[in-house]
Design a protein around this motif. Structure first.
Motif, PDB file in Angstrom:
ATOM      1  N   GLN A  21       0.697  -1.248   0.008  1.00 45.80           N
ATOM      2  CA  GLN A  21      -0.091  -0.065   0.045  1.00 45.80           C
ATOM      3  C   GLN A  21       0.891   1.280  -0.077  1.00 45.80           C
ATOM      4  O   GLN A  21       1.583   1.559   0.893  1.00 45.80           O
ATOM      5  N   ALA A  22       0.795   2.150  -1.215  1.00 42.79           N
ATOM      6  CA  ALA A  22       1.412   3.276  -1.000  1.00 42.79           C
ATOM      7  C   ALA A  22       0.416   4.410  -0.554  1.00 42.79           C
ATOM      8  O   ALA A  22      -0.591   4.320  -0.320  1.00 42.79           O
ATOM      9  N   PRO A  23       1.119   5.383  -0.160  1.00 37.04           N
ATOM     10  CA  PRO A  23       0.364   6.646   0.226  1.00 37.04           C
ATOM     11  C   PRO A  23      -0.771   7.118  -0.414  1.00 37.04           C
ATOM     12  O   PRO A  23      -0.534   7.338  -1.715  1.00 37.04           O
ATOM     13  N   GLY A  24      -2.087   7.250  -0.057  1.00 33.58           N
ATOM     14  CA  GLY A  24      -3.234   7.509  -0.800  1.00 33.58           C
ATOM     15  C   GLY A  24      -3.792   6.528  -1.713  1.00 33.58           C
ATOM     16  O   GLY A  24      -4.510   7.032  -2.449  1.00 33.58           O
ATOM     17  N   LYS A  25      -3.087   5.218  -1.672  1.00 32.69           N
ATOM     18  CA  LYS A  25      -3.558   4.388  -2.568  1.00 32.69           C
ATOM     19  C   LYS A  25      -4.421   3.174  -1.954  1.00 32.69           C
ATOM     20  O   LYS A  25      -3.999   3.010  -0.588  1.00 32.69           O
ATOM     21  N   GLU A  26      -4.999   2.324  -2.751  1.00 34.10           N
ATOM     22  CA  GLU A  26      -5.370   1.220  -1.924  1.00 34.10           C
ATOM     23  C   GLU A  26      -4.555  -0.048  -1.877  1.00 34.10           C
ATOM     24  O   GLU A  26      -3.459   0.110  -2.234  1.00 34.10           O
TER      25      GLU A  26
END
Length: 123
Positions: A39-44
């Motif tokens: 999980q990357a920042p701001g992503k699912e």
């Protein structure tokens, strides 16, 4: 209950390699599937790879196919994710997950999760 503890994250330059480990403890079954998500920042939270505990059959998402390798050591109750040719877009928190069901790319299918380990790939 299954407890999962990840390790091995860190900072690496693009093109480099890292190996993540996930130690499982508690009650596991022969039908268990182990998986890695990220999980990357701001992503699912996205599926990365999965492996059947009993057969060792691996499954990969398209973005990592050919670069990442998932494996397991039954004697150590450990699943590994060898990551080669890393790219900046691989930067994320990587989570280990377990399910008593066939391999799936859906996070909703996994009942047990580790705390995550940060992987950062610099360009």
């Amino acid at each position: 209950q299954v407890q999962l503890v990840e390790s091995g994250g860190g900072l690496v330059q693009a093109g480099g390699s890292l190996r993540l480990s996930c130690v499982a403890s508690g009650r596991t079954f022969s039908s268990t599937t182990m998986a890695w998500f990220r999980q990357a920042p701001g992503k699912e939270r996205d599926f990365v790879a999965a492996i059947k505990w009993n057969t060792g059959a691996p499954y990969y998402s398209d973005p990592v196919e050919g670069r990442f390798t998932i494996s397991r050591d039954n004697a150590k109750n450990t699943v590994y994710l060898q990551m080669n040719s890393l790219k900046p877009e691989d930067t994320a928190v990587y989570y280990c997950a377990a399910a008593n069901s066939p391999p799936s790319g859906s996070a909703a299918q996994y009942s047990y999760w580790g705390q995550g380990t940060q992987v950062t790939v610099s360009s």
